[in-house]
Design an enzyme around this catalytic site. Structure first.
Site, PDB file in Angstrom:
ATOM      1  N   ALA A  94     -16.478 -24.222  30.568  1.00 51.20           N
ATOM      2  CA  ALA A  94     -16.768 -24.092  29.137  1.00 51.20           C
ATOM      3  C   ALA A  94     -17.047 -25.457  28.514  1.00 51.20           C
ATOM      4  O   ALA A  94     -17.973 -25.612  27.701  1.00 51.20           O
ATOM      5  CB  ALA A  94     -15.600 -23.417  28.427  1.00 51.20           C
ATOM      6  N   TYR A  95     -16.253 -26.443  28.902  1.00 56.66           N
ATOM      7  CA  TYR A  95     -16.412 -27.794  28.350  1.00 56.66           C
ATOM      8  C   TYR A  95     -17.743 -28.401  28.783  1.00 56.66           C
ATOM      9  O   TYR A  95     -18.482 -28.961  27.958  1.00 56.66           O
ATOM     10  CB  TYR A  95     -15.235 -28.651  28.821  1.00 56.66           C
TER      11      TYR A  95
END
Length: 246
Positions: free
Chosen positions: A153-154
Protein backbone atom coordinates in the site's frame (compact mmCIF):
# COMPACT_ATOMS: atom_id res chain seq x y z
CA UNK A 1 2.93 42.37 3.48
CA UNK A 2 6.65 41.97 4.03
CA UNK A 3 9.09 43.35 1.47
CA UNK A 4 11.92 41.23 2.86
CA UNK A 5 13.71 39.58 -0.09
CA UNK A 6 14.54 36.53 2.03
CA UNK A 7 13.53 33.27 0.42
CA UNK A 8 10.54 31.44 1.87
CA UNK A 9 10.16 27.67 2.24
CA UNK A 10 7.02 25.73 3.17
CA UNK A 11 7.76 22.30 4.66
CA UNK A 12 4.80 19.99 5.25
CA UNK A 13 5.34 17.38 7.94
CA UNK A 14 8.00 19.81 9.03
CA UNK A 15 7.91 19.24 12.79
CA UNK A 16 9.05 15.62 13.11
CA UNK A 17 11.71 13.22 11.84
CA UNK A 18 12.99 13.91 8.34
CA UNK A 19 10.67 16.89 7.99
CA UNK A 20 12.11 18.55 11.09
CA UNK A 21 15.66 18.01 9.80
CA UNK A 22 14.64 19.60 6.50
CA UNK A 23 13.09 22.57 8.29
CA UNK A 24 16.17 23.23 10.39
CA UNK A 25 18.56 22.72 7.47
CA UNK A 26 16.70 25.14 5.20
CA UNK A 27 16.69 27.66 8.02
CA UNK A 28 20.47 27.36 8.33
CA UNK A 29 20.65 27.92 4.57
CA UNK A 30 18.89 31.25 5.00
CA UNK A 31 15.25 30.44 4.35
CA UNK A 32 12.37 31.66 6.44
CA UNK A 33 10.60 28.35 7.08
CA UNK A 34 6.87 27.74 7.33
CA UNK A 35 6.63 24.55 9.40
CA UNK A 36 3.36 22.87 8.49
CA UNK A 37 2.03 19.92 10.47
CA UNK A 38 -1.22 18.07 10.99
CA UNK A 39 -1.31 18.37 14.75
CA UNK A 40 0.92 21.30 15.71
CA UNK A 41 1.53 21.10 19.43
CA UNK A 42 4.77 20.31 21.20
CA UNK A 43 6.63 18.97 18.15
CA UNK A 44 5.97 22.13 16.15
CA UNK A 45 6.91 24.32 19.12
CA UNK A 46 10.17 22.40 19.60
CA UNK A 47 11.06 22.78 15.92
CA UNK A 48 10.41 26.52 16.03
CA UNK A 49 12.50 26.81 19.19
CA UNK A 50 15.39 24.95 17.55
CA UNK A 51 15.28 27.24 14.53
CA UNK A 52 14.91 30.52 16.40
CA UNK A 53 17.51 29.57 19.01
CA UNK A 54 20.00 29.22 16.15
CA UNK A 55 19.08 32.67 14.83
CA UNK A 56 16.66 31.53 12.13
CA UNK A 57 13.14 32.62 11.28
CA UNK A 58 10.11 30.33 11.20
CA UNK A 59 6.39 30.14 11.82
CA UNK A 60 4.20 27.12 12.50
CA UNK A 61 0.93 26.40 10.69
CA UNK A 62 -1.49 23.51 11.05
CA UNK A 63 -3.38 21.72 8.27
CA UNK A 64 -4.48 18.34 6.97
CA UNK A 65 -2.54 18.13 3.70
CA UNK A 66 -5.43 16.33 1.98
CA UNK A 67 -7.81 19.23 2.75
CA UNK A 68 -7.50 21.59 -0.20
CA UNK A 69 -9.08 24.51 1.67
CA UNK A 70 -6.72 24.20 4.64
CA UNK A 71 -3.68 23.92 2.37
CA UNK A 72 -4.79 26.91 0.28
CA UNK A 73 -5.15 28.87 3.53
CA UNK A 74 -1.49 28.16 4.37
CA UNK A 75 -0.37 29.53 1.03
CA UNK A 76 -2.69 32.53 1.37
CA UNK A 77 -1.06 33.32 4.70
CA UNK A 78 2.43 32.92 3.24
CA UNK A 79 1.54 35.28 0.38
CA UNK A 80 0.10 37.82 2.79
CA UNK A 81 2.89 37.65 5.37
CA UNK A 82 5.92 37.18 3.11
CA UNK A 83 4.87 38.12 -0.41
CA UNK A 84 5.32 34.67 -1.95
CA UNK A 85 6.94 31.26 -1.69
CA UNK A 86 10.18 29.96 -3.22
CA UNK A 87 10.42 26.34 -2.07
CA UNK A 88 7.79 23.77 -1.16
CA UNK A 89 8.93 20.50 0.43
CA UNK A 90 6.14 17.99 0.86
CA UNK A 91 7.41 15.72 3.64
CA UNK A 92 4.08 14.83 5.24
CA UNK A 93 3.07 11.22 4.84
CA UNK A 94 1.81 8.04 6.48
CA UNK A 95 3.26 4.54 6.67
CA UNK A 96 1.27 1.36 7.15
CA UNK A 97 2.56 -2.17 6.67
CA UNK A 98 0.54 -5.22 5.66
CA UNK A 99 0.61 -7.96 3.12
CA UNK A 100 -1.63 -7.23 0.16
CA UNK A 101 -3.78 -10.26 0.99
CA UNK A 102 -4.43 -8.98 4.53
CA UNK A 103 -4.54 -5.24 3.81
CA UNK A 104 -7.42 -3.47 5.54
CA UNK A 105 -9.05 -1.37 2.82
CA UNK A 106 -10.13 1.40 5.15
CA UNK A 107 -6.50 1.75 6.24
CA UNK A 108 -5.51 1.73 2.57
CA UNK A 109 -7.91 4.59 1.88
CA UNK A 110 -6.58 6.60 4.85
CA UNK A 111 -2.97 6.08 3.77
CA UNK A 112 -3.65 7.05 0.16
CA UNK A 113 -5.71 10.06 1.22
CA UNK A 114 -2.62 11.48 2.91
CA UNK A 115 0.10 10.20 0.60
CA UNK A 116 -1.57 10.53 -2.80
CA UNK A 117 -4.31 13.11 -2.43
CA UNK A 118 -2.19 15.09 0.04
CA UNK A 119 0.74 15.21 -2.36
CA UNK A 120 -1.55 16.24 -5.20
CA UNK A 121 -3.15 19.02 -3.14
CA UNK A 122 0.19 20.44 -1.99
CA UNK A 123 1.73 20.10 -5.46
CA UNK A 124 -1.27 21.88 -6.95
CA UNK A 125 -0.79 24.87 -4.66
CA UNK A 126 2.96 24.82 -5.31
CA UNK A 127 2.32 24.86 -9.08
CA UNK A 128 0.07 27.87 -8.71
CA UNK A 129 2.17 29.83 -6.23
CA UNK A 130 5.91 29.16 -6.58
CA UNK A 131 7.92 32.14 -7.73
CA UNK A 132 10.40 32.03 -10.59
CA UNK A 133 13.56 30.27 -9.45
CA UNK A 134 11.53 28.09 -7.10
CA UNK A 135 11.53 24.37 -6.34
CA UNK A 136 9.07 21.67 -5.35
CA UNK A 137 10.48 18.59 -3.61
CA UNK A 138 8.27 15.56 -2.92
CA UNK A 139 9.15 12.55 -0.82
CA UNK A 140 9.01 8.91 -1.90
CA UNK A 141 10.78 5.80 -0.61
CA UNK A 142 13.57 3.57 -1.87
CA UNK A 143 11.23 0.63 -1.25
CA UNK A 144 9.68 1.50 -4.63
CA UNK A 145 12.86 -0.11 -6.00
CA UNK A 146 13.63 -2.74 -3.34
CA UNK A 147 10.01 -3.96 -3.19
CA UNK A 148 10.07 -5.36 0.36
CA UNK A 149 7.04 -7.47 1.33
CA UNK A 150 4.31 -5.78 3.43
CA UNK A 151 4.98 -2.37 1.82
CA UNK A 152 2.40 -2.80 -0.96
CA UNK A 153 0.00 0.00 0.00
CA UNK A 154 2.82 2.39 0.90
CA UNK A 155 4.78 1.71 -2.29
CA UNK A 156 1.64 2.16 -4.38
CA UNK A 157 1.19 5.62 -2.87
CA UNK A 158 4.82 6.62 -3.32
CA UNK A 159 4.92 5.33 -6.91
CA UNK A 160 2.12 7.81 -7.54
CA UNK A 161 4.29 10.60 -6.10
CA UNK A 162 7.18 9.73 -8.41
CA UNK A 163 4.92 9.59 -11.47
CA UNK A 164 3.29 12.89 -10.60
CA UNK A 165 6.60 14.73 -10.29
CA UNK A 166 7.84 14.27 -13.86
CA UNK A 167 4.48 15.35 -15.23
CA UNK A 168 4.46 18.46 -13.02
CA UNK A 169 8.00 19.33 -14.08
CA UNK A 170 6.85 19.26 -17.72
CA UNK A 171 3.70 21.23 -16.98
CA UNK A 172 5.80 24.01 -15.41
CA UNK A 173 7.85 24.49 -18.60
CA UNK A 174 9.03 28.07 -18.90
CA UNK A 175 8.38 28.95 -15.25
CA UNK A 176 11.98 28.35 -14.01
CA UNK A 177 10.60 26.05 -11.30
CA UNK A 178 12.12 22.62 -10.65
CA UNK A 179 10.23 19.54 -9.48
CA UNK A 180 12.01 16.56 -7.95
CA UNK A 181 11.44 13.68 -5.56
CA UNK A 182 13.76 12.37 -2.82
CA UNK A 183 13.39 8.68 -1.97
CA UNK A 184 15.08 7.80 1.35
CA UNK A 185 16.19 4.34 2.35
CA UNK A 186 16.07 3.12 5.98
CA UNK A 187 16.49 6.26 8.07
CA UNK A 188 16.91 6.43 11.84
CA UNK A 189 13.79 8.36 12.78
CA UNK A 190 11.60 7.73 15.80
CA UNK A 191 8.86 6.37 13.52
CA UNK A 192 11.22 3.96 11.76
CA UNK A 193 12.89 2.65 14.94
CA UNK A 194 9.67 2.23 16.92
CA UNK A 195 8.77 -1.40 17.49
CA UNK A 196 12.01 -2.84 16.08
CA UNK A 197 14.44 -4.89 18.10
CA UNK A 198 18.11 -3.96 18.16
CA UNK A 199 18.78 -7.10 16.15
CA UNK A 200 16.38 -5.96 13.45
CA UNK A 201 17.91 -2.49 13.41
CA UNK A 202 21.41 -3.92 13.09
CA UNK A 203 20.31 -6.16 10.21
CA UNK A 204 18.73 -3.24 8.35
CA UNK A 205 21.86 -1.16 8.88
CA UNK A 206 23.91 -3.85 7.11
CA UNK A 207 21.80 -3.71 3.92
CA UNK A 208 23.42 -0.62 2.28
CA UNK A 209 27.07 -1.00 1.23
CA UNK A 210 27.88 1.85 3.63
CA UNK A 211 26.57 -0.40 6.44
CA UNK A 212 24.63 2.12 8.45
CA UNK A 213 21.18 3.61 8.64
CA UNK A 214 20.61 6.99 7.09
CA UNK A 215 20.05 9.98 9.31
CA UNK A 216 17.41 12.68 8.86
CA UNK A 217 20.28 15.07 8.17
CA UNK A 218 21.45 12.87 5.26
CA UNK A 219 18.05 13.33 3.63
CA UNK A 220 17.82 17.01 4.50
CA UNK A 221 21.16 17.67 2.80
CA UNK A 222 19.87 16.36 -0.53
CA UNK A 223 16.65 18.34 -0.19
CA UNK A 224 18.70 21.47 0.54
CA UNK A 225 20.76 20.85 -2.61
CA UNK A 226 17.59 20.62 -4.71
CA UNK A 227 16.17 23.72 -3.05
CA UNK A 228 19.34 25.76 -3.51
CA UNK A 229 21.25 27.32 -6.39
CA UNK A 230 23.43 24.26 -7.09
CA UNK A 231 20.37 22.12 -7.84
CA UNK A 232 18.85 24.26 -10.57
CA UNK A 233 19.75 21.85 -13.42
CA UNK A 234 18.16 18.85 -11.71
CA UNK A 235 14.51 18.59 -12.74
CA UNK A 236 11.90 15.86 -13.02
CA UNK A 237 14.05 13.33 -11.16
CA UNK A 238 13.68 10.84 -8.34
CA UNK A 239 16.85 10.69 -6.25
CA UNK A 240 17.30 7.55 -4.15
CA UNK A 241 19.15 8.49 -0.95
CA UNK A 242 19.93 5.15 0.62
CA UNK A 243 23.67 4.50 0.88
CA UNK A 244 23.71 2.31 -2.20
CA UNK A 245 20.89 -0.04 -1.25
CA UNK A 246 19.49 -1.86 -4.30
Amino acid sequence: MSTDPQRIAVVTGGSRGIGRAISTRLSRDGFTVVVASASGGAAAAATLDEITSAGGHAIAVQADVADEHAVAAIFDRVANDFGGVDVVVHSAGRLGLSTIAEQDLDALDDLHRTNVRGTFVVAQQAARRLRSGGAFVGMSTSVVGTQFPTYGAYVASKSAVEGMALILAKELRGRDVTVNVVAPGPTATELFLDGKTQEQINALAKVPPLERLGTPEDIAGVVAFLAGPDGRWVNGQTIRVNGGMV
